[in-house]
Design a protein around this motif. Structure first.
Motif, PDB file in Angstrom:
ATOM      1  N   ILE A 199      -9.721   7.526  -1.913  1.00 29.74           N
ATOM      2  CA  ILE A 199     -10.320   8.427  -0.990  1.00 29.74           C
ATOM      3  C   ILE A 199     -10.120   7.824   0.580  1.00 29.74           C
ATOM      4  CG2 ILE A 199     -12.303   9.875   0.119  1.00 29.74           C
ATOM      5  CD1 ILE A 199     -13.489   9.480  -2.811  1.00 29.74           C
ATOM      6  N   GLU A 200     -10.383   6.808   0.745  1.00 28.89           N
ATOM      7  CA  GLU A 200     -10.099   6.268   2.308  1.00 28.89           C
ATOM      8  C   GLU A 200      -8.825   6.243   2.476  1.00 28.89           C
ATOM      9  OE1 GLU A 200     -14.257   3.927   2.296  1.00 28.89           O
ATOM     10  OE2 GLU A 200     -12.307   2.842   1.755  1.00 28.89           O
ATOM     11  N   VAL A 201      -7.631   5.588   1.605  1.00 28.03           N
ATOM     12  CA  VAL A 201      -6.197   5.754   2.131  1.00 28.03           C
ATOM     13  C   VAL A 201      -5.845   7.091   2.091  1.00 28.03           C
ATOM     14  CG1 VAL A 201      -4.110   5.106   1.013  1.00 28.03           C
ATOM     15  CG2 VAL A 201      -6.074   3.295   0.996  1.00 28.03           C
ATOM     16  N   ALA A 202      -6.210   7.852   1.319  1.00 26.11           N
ATOM     17  CA  ALA A 202      -5.514   9.060   1.511  1.00 26.11           C
ATOM     18  C   ALA A 202      -6.120   9.721   2.846  1.00 26.11           C
ATOM     19  CB  ALA A 202      -6.086  10.365   0.493  1.00 26.11           C
ATOM     20  N   GLU A 203      -7.225   9.636   3.308  1.00 23.83           N
ATOM     21  CA  GLU A 203      -7.462  10.414   4.472  1.00 23.83           C
ATOM     22  C   GLU A 203      -6.721   9.448   5.682  1.00 23.83           C
ATOM     23  OE1 GLU A 203     -12.056  11.773   3.617  1.00 23.83           O
ATOM     24  OE2 GLU A 203     -11.669   9.657   4.219  1.00 23.83           O
ATOM     25  N   ALA A 204      -6.814   8.327   5.536  1.00 24.50           N
ATOM     26  CA  ALA A 204      -6.067   7.492   6.782  1.00 24.50           C
ATOM     27  C   ALA A 204      -4.471   7.532   6.650  1.00 24.50           C
ATOM     28  CB  ALA A 204      -6.352   6.062   6.457  1.00 24.50           C
ATOM     29  N   ALA A 205      -3.943   7.667   5.415  1.00 23.42           N
ATOM     30  CA  ALA A 205      -2.493   8.055   5.622  1.00 23.42           C
ATOM     31  C   ALA A 205      -2.071   9.353   6.011  1.00 23.42           C
ATOM     32  CB  ALA A 205      -1.992   7.953   4.004  1.00 23.42           C
ATOM     33  N   ASN A 207      -3.494  10.804   8.421  1.00 24.18           N
ATOM     34  CA  ASN A 207      -3.779  10.652   9.786  1.00 24.18           C
ATOM     35  C   ASN A 207      -2.955   9.346  10.562  1.00 24.18           C
ATOM     36  OD1 ASN A 207      -5.965  12.764  10.637  1.00 24.18           O
ATOM     37  ND2 ASN A 207      -6.707  11.805   8.814  1.00 24.18           N
ATOM     38  N   GLY A 208      -2.116   9.133   9.759  1.00 26.66           N
ATOM     39  CA  GLY A 208      -1.004   8.164  10.706  1.00 26.66           C
ATOM     40  C   GLY A 208      -1.148   6.553  10.246  1.00 26.66           C
ATOM     41  N   LEU A 209      -1.701   6.105   9.203  1.00 29.99           N
ATOM     42  CA  LEU A 209      -1.660   4.866   8.579  1.00 29.99           C
ATOM     43  C   LEU A 209      -0.291   4.699   8.113  1.00 29.99           C
ATOM     44  CD1 LEU A 209      -3.381   2.347   8.240  1.00 29.99           C
ATOM     45  CD2 LEU A 209      -3.614   3.190   5.932  1.00 29.99           C
ATOM     46  N   LEU A 210       0.509   3.372   8.420  1.00 26.23           N
ATOM     47  CA  LEU A 210       1.612   3.359   8.007  1.00 26.23           C
ATOM     48  C   LEU A 210       1.756   2.184   6.794  1.00 26.23           C
ATOM     49  CD1 LEU A 210       3.481   2.714  11.289  1.00 26.23           C
ATOM     50  CD2 LEU A 210       3.768   4.641   9.966  1.00 26.23           C
ATOM     51  N   LEU A 211       0.707   1.342   6.864  1.00 28.08           N
ATOM     52  CA  LEU A 211       0.730   0.440   5.786  1.00 28.08           C
ATOM     53  C   LEU A 211      -0.666  -0.123   5.050  1.00 28.08           C
ATOM     54  CD1 LEU A 211       3.508  -1.785   7.067  1.00 28.08           C
ATOM     55  CD2 LEU A 211       3.706  -1.004   4.648  1.00 28.08           C
ATOM     56  N   SER A 212      -0.871  -0.377   4.090  1.00 26.94           N
ATOM     57  CA  SER A 212      -2.005  -0.864   3.653  1.00 26.94           C
ATOM     58  C   SER A 212      -1.775  -2.021   2.335  1.00 26.94           C
ATOM     59  CB  SER A 212      -2.880   0.144   3.171  1.00 26.94           C
ATOM     60  OG  SER A 212      -2.551   0.743   1.762  1.00 26.94           O
ATOM     61  N   ASN A 213      -2.782  -3.288   2.555  1.00 24.68           N
ATOM     62  CA  ASN A 213      -2.300  -4.258   1.527  1.00 24.68           C
ATOM     63  C   ASN A 213      -3.479  -4.128   0.591  1.00 24.68           C
ATOM     64  OD1 ASN A 213      -0.837  -6.922   1.414  1.00 24.68           O
ATOM     65  ND2 ASN A 213      -3.063  -7.254   0.772  1.00 24.68           N
ATOM     66  N   HIS A 214      -3.290  -4.318  -0.662  1.00 25.73           N
ATOM     67  CA  HIS A 214      -4.041  -4.317  -1.687  1.00 25.73           C
ATOM     68  C   HIS A 214      -3.877  -5.467  -2.618  1.00 25.73           C
ATOM     69  CE1 HIS A 214      -5.086   0.032  -0.859  1.00 25.73           C
ATOM     70  NE2 HIS A 214      -3.825  -0.016  -0.543  1.00 25.73           N
ATOM     71  N   SER A 215      -4.556  -6.502  -2.507  1.00 31.28           N
ATOM     72  CA  SER A 215      -4.653  -7.787  -3.155  1.00 31.28           C
ATOM     73  C   SER A 215      -5.474  -7.906  -4.251  1.00 31.28           C
ATOM     74  CB  SER A 215      -4.567  -9.222  -2.050  1.00 31.28           C
ATOM     75  OG  SER A 215      -3.716  -8.994  -1.202  1.00 31.28           O
TER      76      SER A 215
END
Length: 731
Positions: A199-205, A207-215
């Protein structure tokens, strides 16, 4: 057939001016650029999907609470090795899915350090002004001394995670302790708990988020065998997010289950071989799944040795796609710890390999924005990373480390050479059309062409079928290189022969394809087509080409520079011409402090607003890309007289031998004489180092200098073939 003319370097002029002279002092993801990303995201689809995810989350939480109550299980636990395990999901078959952090009891390996100030490329990149998302078991200790104010909680979570702090440090630590310095040490991290990750990634993406890390990922010892390598609902959900937010790229750790013996029914080999261990979003098509590697890097950034780490989970996924995609350094990474604001720890695993790649990708986005004024789509960034990765062992990709070890240095050079020897283009293929481009091989390296695209979410979801090979790919694009009736095919892997070397042929499953032509010479045609129908009637894709002669631009220093003509308030400089070459001309008063620069495509330039009786200097260089610049030409000096004349009326500039002069004796006491082949019309001027003209006369006679004060002077001689200058010293 759709034919695209090669993109030459004409669009580089504004970005070159900025990059060469540093006019852009502040880079970052401005609100204007975020708005452009928002416009290109499918906002309606994302809002609808977020609502669907929220409803799904509520349903799952209710199921999880019921299971916990019925079974008496713990929702969260901490294992002896420090890993955090949490019951996060319920599979479509009712299997409880536990998420776990993927550490196991960077920047050099990815070559990100080559992009720093004083690095091998000296690009001054550090991620400043850019944000990267981190989702983990909790949030990072945002007050740690390494983060300044650059680590922030993105969702208000107060539960601090040691693992999230390690990951965040590997990304952005400033280097208070130098060996803990993060890969993108100037960037900002938005740290989140994994509870509402989609949910949070979908909203951020959107709105302009380019990259996220999921370790983190699904714990491998708590699922039935059919889960391994399967394209399940969570795989589809992440692909849908990336498809609807085309600038957003998810980077995830492959996992550390190679020696776990958890999959008793792998799609290849025996359990002990370690194949077929990827789970959940690690099997998504559009993201990057990162393996761990043990490597040796030379002092010039070259990969000397690499092998997959003994813990790193191997592919393939069930449909045979190339997964993991890339490898990074996951061995003994020294990073921040959450015990105190000044504590550190060492960790290993794909948890540490993933942020090393994520940080490198962020630097490449920063560099592209500096060069070209915008960010790459996720497919372009992903394609660039796969195109430029260091091959390991046998040629082509494999199911251990994908396309090889991340090489940010090679990727940055590919961006630098765009329009010269490389292409990095974002295109669209319409249904029932063909994209075609013709290029010449540069003859110095293999010709290589790749296509990368963000595919629509898969239509088939596995719900319990062991090793089902139904392709997750929706839009199947194809790239070929042809010459004289011969066709070169892309690399592909066979999951039934997972330990065998890659072959070349028709790739039916991967949303990235790469074709290579060894010892390429001459002209080749690159063609992109598609099979079947295209969902929505089109597919955006990115084309990356290297080893080509895209432009005829010359990086030789311009020759035959001289005055062409003068008017009452200007003088025109001319030099030898070259095709498709941008020129930088610099000029100033003689012995002035600062050069003035202008950029032109023609091989001449009119210098205006000159002062009569003043001596000026000028020089020129060729520019093909930000990385492809010639040396400056020889510097010419000329005195502006303020009257109209064609200086080369008898012998046009560029068609005769340039005038070369010497003066003797030097140092001089009473007189000097010019040694050169001069006509009877040749004239001289003696100029001080301040640019003042002292005297003029015929250059074919001896020149009296007896009354000059001791010091350095410039002798300028003008004849039909041009104007030249030399220096002499008066004793």
């Amino acid at each position: 057939m759709y034919y695209k003319k090669p993109t030459y370097s004409y669009g580089l002029i504004s970005s070159l001016i900025f990059s060469l002279f540093g006019f852009l002092t502040v880079y970052g993801q401005s609100e204007t650029k975020k708005e452009l990303i928002r416009i290109n995201s499918n906002q309606y689809e994302m809002r609808s999907f977020v609502s669907e995810l929220e409803a799904d989350l509520q349903s799952k939480e209710a199921k999880i609470n019921q299971v916990l109550k019925t079974k008496g299980w713990k929702k969260t636990e901490k294992l002896k090795d420090g890993s955090i395990v949490e019951l996060k999901d319920i599979g479509t078959d009712g299997t409880p899915l536990y998420y776990t952090t993927l550490n196991d009891p960077s920047k050099q390996v990815s070559r990100a350090n080559a992009l720093y100030s004083d690095g091998l490329l000296d690009l001054g990149l550090d991620g400043n002004g850019l944000q990267v998302g981190v989702w983990d078991a909790g949030v990072a200790l945002t007050t740690h001394q390494e983060f300044d104010t650059r680590a922030k909680s993105g969702d208000g979570t107060t539960e601090v995670s040691s693992h999230a702090t390690l990951v965040t440090g590997n990304l952005i630590s400033s280097g208070v302790k130098p060996n803990a310095k993060g890969v993108a040490y100037g960037a900002q991290v938005l740290s989140h708990n994994w509870t509402k990750d989609k949910i949070e990634v979908a909203e951020a993406a959107a709105n302009g988020l380019l990259l996220s890390n999921h370790s983190y990922g699904i714990k491998s010892d708590r699922v039935p065998d059919w889960y391994f390598g399967s394209y399940i609902k969570t795989s589809k959900d992440w692909d849908k997010i990336m498809h609807n937010a085309p600038y957003y790229l998810m980077v995830t750790a492959a996992g550390n289950a190679q020696k776990s013996f958890d999959n008793e029914s792998p799609n290849f080999g025996k359990t002990a071989d370690g194949f077929d261990l990827l789970l959940g979003f690690a099997t998504s098509k559009n993201g990057l799944t990162i393996a761990g590697a043990n490597t040796k890097i030379g002092n010039k950034g070259e990969l000397k040795e690499a092998r997959v780490a003994s813990y790193s989970s191997l592919g393939p996924v069930d449909d045979g796609r190339i997964k993991p995609d890339l490898a990074g350094d996951g061995s003994s990474i020294f990073s921040t710890n959450s015990t105190t604001n000044t504590s550190y720890d060492t960790s290993a695993g794909t948890s540490m390999a993933a942020p090393g790649v994520t940080g490198s990708l962020l630097l490449l986005q920063q560099y592209h924005e500096e060069l070209y004024g915008d960010y790459m789509k996720a497919a372009t960034l992903k394609g660039l990373a796969l195109h430029t990765a260091d091959d390991v062992d046998s040629q082509g990709p494999d199911y251990k480390m994908g396309w090889g070890v991340m090489n940010a240095k090679a990727a940055a050079v590919t961006l630098q050479n765009k329009g010269y020897s490389t292409l990095v283009d974002e295109e669209t293929l319409l249904e029932d059309t063909t994209f075609s481009i013709t290029v010449n091989a540069n003859g110095t390296e293999n010709l290589m062409a790749s296509i990368s695209w963000t595919d629509a979410e898969g239509e088939y979801i596995n719900r319990g079928d062991l090793n089902n090979m139904t392709p997750a790919l929706v839009n199947d694009l194809d790239i070929r290189i042809t010459k004289n009736g011969k066709t070169y095919f892309p690399w592909k892997l066979n999951p039934k022969k997972a330990s065998s070397a890659a072959t070349k042929g028709d790739n039916l499953v991967d949303p990235f394809e790469r074709v290579e032509v060894e010892n390429a010479k001459g002209e080749y045609t690159i063609t992109v087509t598609h099979k079947g129908r295209l969902k929505n009637g089109f597919q955006d894709f990115s084309l990356i080409v290297s080893g080509a002669q895209i432009s005829k631009c010359s990086i030789d220093a311009p020759s035959n520079i001289g005055l062409l003509l003068s008017s009452t308030n200007s003088s025109t400089i001319s030099w030898s011409d070259a095709e498709e070459t941008l020129y930088e001309i610099q000029y100033k008063k003689f012995n002035g402090d600062n050069w003035k620069s202008e950029f032109v495509w023609e091989n001449n330039f009119e210098i205006t607003d000159l002062e009569a009786g003043i001596v000026y200097e000028a020089r020129v260089r060729s520019i093909c890309t930000e990385n492809m610049l010639s040396d400056f030409s020889e510097t010419i000096s000329f005195e502006f007289n303020g009257y109209e004349t064609e200086l080369y009326a008898y012998e046009p500039f560029g068609f005769g031998e340039s005038l070369k002069i010497m003066v003797y004796p030097n140092p001089a006491t009473e007189w000097i004489k010019v040694e050169a082949e001069l006509s009877k019309d040749a004239v001289y001027s003696i100029v001080t180092t301040l640019g003042n003209t002292l005297r003029k006369g015929s250059a074919i006679e001896s020149i009296d200098v007896s009354d000059l004060a001791s010091g350095l002077y410039i002798l300028m001689v003008e004849d039909h073939s041009g104007m030249k200058s030399t220096k002499f010293y008066k004793d």
